[in-house]
Design an enzyme around this catalytic site. Sequence first.
Site, short mmCIF file in Angstrom:
data_model
loop_
_atom_site.label_atom_id
_atom_site.label_comp_id
_atom_site.label_asym_id
_atom_site.label_seq_id
_atom_site.Cartn_x
_atom_site.Cartn_y
_atom_site.Cartn_z
N LYS A 198 0.82 -1.21 0.00
CA LYS A 198 0.00 0.00 0.00
C LYS A 198 0.85 1.26 0.00
CE LYS A 198 -3.82 -2.15 -0.29
NZ LYS A 198 -4.74 -2.63 0.73
C1 LIG Z 1 -5.85 -3.47 1.05
C2 LIG Z 1 -7.18 -2.92 1.37
C3 LIG Z 1 -7.88 -3.30 2.53
C4 LIG Z 1 -7.45 -4.43 3.42
O1 LIG Z 1 -6.32 -4.22 4.11
P1 LIG Z 1 -5.36 -5.42 4.56
O2 LIG Z 1 -4.27 -4.74 5.30
O3 LIG Z 1 -4.89 -6.10 3.31
O4 LIG Z 1 -6.15 -6.33 5.43
C5 LIG Z 1 -9.08 -2.67 2.79
N1 LIG Z 1 -9.60 -1.74 1.96
C6 LIG Z 1 -8.97 -1.39 0.83
C7 LIG Z 1 -9.60 -0.33 -0.04
C8 LIG Z 1 -7.76 -1.97 0.49
O5 LIG Z 1 -7.17 -1.64 -0.66
#
Ligand SMILES: *Cc1c(COP(=O)(O)O)cnc(C)c1O
Length: 436
Positions: free
Chosen positions: A202
Amino acid sequence: MTRAVKGKLAILGGPKTVTKDPGKMFRWPIVTREDEQAVLDVLRRGAMSGTDITKQFEAEFAQWMGMSFALGYCNGTESLRAAMWACGLGAGDELICPGMTYWASCTAALSLGAAVNFADIEAHSLCIDPKDIEHRIGPRTKAIMVVHYTGYPCDMDPIMAIARKHNVKVIEDVSHAQGSLYKGRKCGTIGDIGAMSMMAGKSFAIGEAGMMVTNERQLFERCVAYGHYERTGAASLYNPVDKSILNVDLNKYAGIPLGGFKHRMNQTCSAMGRVQLKYYEARIAEIQAAMNRFWDLLEGVPGLRAHRPAKDSGSTMGGWYAAHGLYRPEELGGLSCAKFCEAVRAEGVPTHPGANFALHLHPVFHEADIFNMGKPTMISFGQRDVRQGTGSLPVVENTGNSCYSIPWFKHDKPAIIREYANAFRKVAEQADQVPR
Ligand SMILES: *Cc1c(COP(=O)(O)O)cnc(C)c1O
């Protein structure tokens, strides 16, 4: 600057446009000795499962966001589940969520016995359409989930006005948008509560981790009680616990999490998070310079539109997580986005049509019987049947032909960025040559 890129398309046997070595252009997160040292210290102290470093990270993150409370999580999915529960989402209730997002924005609602009422998105922002929310609010709607998609801030003013009018909570999924601004305000600080992923891929990337932020102590305390068993009722900056929360004294639940969840962040992540936070603003400033350079080079090219807020709006794309572009096939003789991307890939750019798949059409939100009740979970707790089939969310369903991934530059290197932009320009300007 905007000279046409001539030459035979690579897909027809011409030369590739992208030839330079991108070096560390796409490497993310940026990890230095300081991150390594911070993580090593945790390992050498055997402090992986404690909370001392996580609490420091929470305090620093809250300060950076300008929020009263922050709470660390083992991942973003769990921070979102906790945010939904804290906002009162329970059996028989409804959550409104955009039909195009990563599944974790809303799927935990099913585990709470709630239904998801999917709304359409705006073609220009790829975020929830404020005009498709109000008519979906029913007597059991508890919250609206907004997702600042790939860093583009949702149009929060009308969304907050609708939510306040109907006494519905707003949860911001900030997983793509740490540092994004909406009219000068940080995404995640505008709704009632923000929750986010900090997963390694991310924008704010520190491993498997997540964070919740809020200004409401009641929501914070509920999140603590739901999945941070060792912090419930414990002396802290915010305790003693207010007895009005949950209408009971949460202290009596100390030691066992109300949701049965264990939400603690691994401290190798929080140690890295403290280091990453120090450099985050400077690093996303460079990403913004690079990505804006890319789009400035493509200004006016037929069929292509930048996915970014207007320059004088006070809104930004933050870290431009998983950056996308908008596609207008009608300006390119109807060439499909898939065929366009195929031709751009031949020029040396790994681009793909569409973004996340449409959630409202997925069988999990139609048939899945998670609780073994002999009925789909979407309707097994007395919810209204808000399931929607093909054709119900036209903008979401068209994203395969209206957007495509673009390179996510981490450094503002003009010569390299120009090559990538030229690949898109070359194909768009010779769209009539692209094999259909
Ligand atoms: C990646 C993501 C999540 C989930 O997060 P994790 O850390 O992978 O559990 C939730 N919402 C969005 C929009 C995401 O891109």
